[in-house]
Scaffold this active site. Sequence first.
Site, PDB file in Angstrom:
ATOM      1  CG  ASP A 162      -9.941   0.174   5.875  1.00  0.00           C
ATOM      2  OD1 ASP A 162     -10.072  -0.055   4.659  1.00  0.00           O
ATOM      3  OD2 ASP A 162      -9.193  -0.495   6.605  1.00  0.00           O
ATOM      4  CD  GLN A 211      -3.141  -4.255   6.802  1.00  0.00           C
ATOM      5  OE1 GLN A 211      -3.005  -3.318   6.031  1.00  0.00           O
ATOM      6  NE2 GLN A 211      -3.908  -5.301   6.530  1.00  0.00           N
ATOM      7  CE  LYS A 253      -3.783  -2.437   2.261  1.00  0.00           C
ATOM      8  NZ  LYS A 253      -4.443  -2.762   3.545  1.00  0.00           N
TER       9      LYS A 253
END
Length: 286
Positions: free
Chosen positions: A120, A97, A53
């Site tokens: 997210d 994460q 990422k």
Amino acid sequence: MGEVLDGRALAARIREEVRREVEAFAARHGIRPSLAAILVGDEPACALYVRNKARAAGQAGIRSETFHLPARTSQVELLELVDQLNEREDVHGILPQLPLPEHLDPQAVFDRLDPRKDVDGLSPYNVGRLVLGRPALVPCTPLGILELVRATGVELKGARAVVVGRSNLVGKPTALLLLAEHATVTVCHSRTRDLATHTREADVLVVAAGRPHLVTADMVKPGAVVVDVGITREEGGIVGDVDFAGVQAVAGWITPVPGGVGPMTVAMLLRNTLQAARLQLEGGAP
């Protein structure tokens, strides 16, 4: 024989679009969008995801930082870091994460996140906006799934869509996005009776159950769009929740594993980071 939905190719196009938009944003504001990733522990797969990422962010012109905390990090210490990143004006997106070590509560982390930095899309505020049909920042994998389905050209309005899996990360938000496109949506899960009776009705079938080879050819409507979100490591490689070879012979379109949903998730993360920066510097919801 169904057409393979190439997530890598579509993601590459989206990443290039984001790169151009990031350059325009930087020229307009004199600052680049920035992403802060939080990695707790030493799980190799998580570390690899974060590195990938960060690399993708750099290629798109997005500044990134990774905060690598030891596995023994307490909930209090993790939330203190979230508070610090919430306050930093030079951080526009925060990405915890997942999965976190078992002693940590991921929902408490998302509850604490500034919704404008929640790339997210899992904070209560952003989930609530999605439910109300007023999305701001939406979970990355469901966004990627929707882009893959759109790439087929199949009309979603009035289509029968079935989502297998009801997780907060994928299943539920995917169902909400499909509803917003005016599809008729059924959500199935581990306790659904006679799963095949539902999946065989689907014009669009999204499988995110985490059970390898769950969906076989006899469970799929001829010509359907099949999106496989599952990823399981087995001897001989990585497999999805769908029996790819068998289902491809029946479906109209199908995503491969790997190379389908995964690259799209990263592309949507970059798009969300740019969107988060816009929210903070240019205004708007949340």
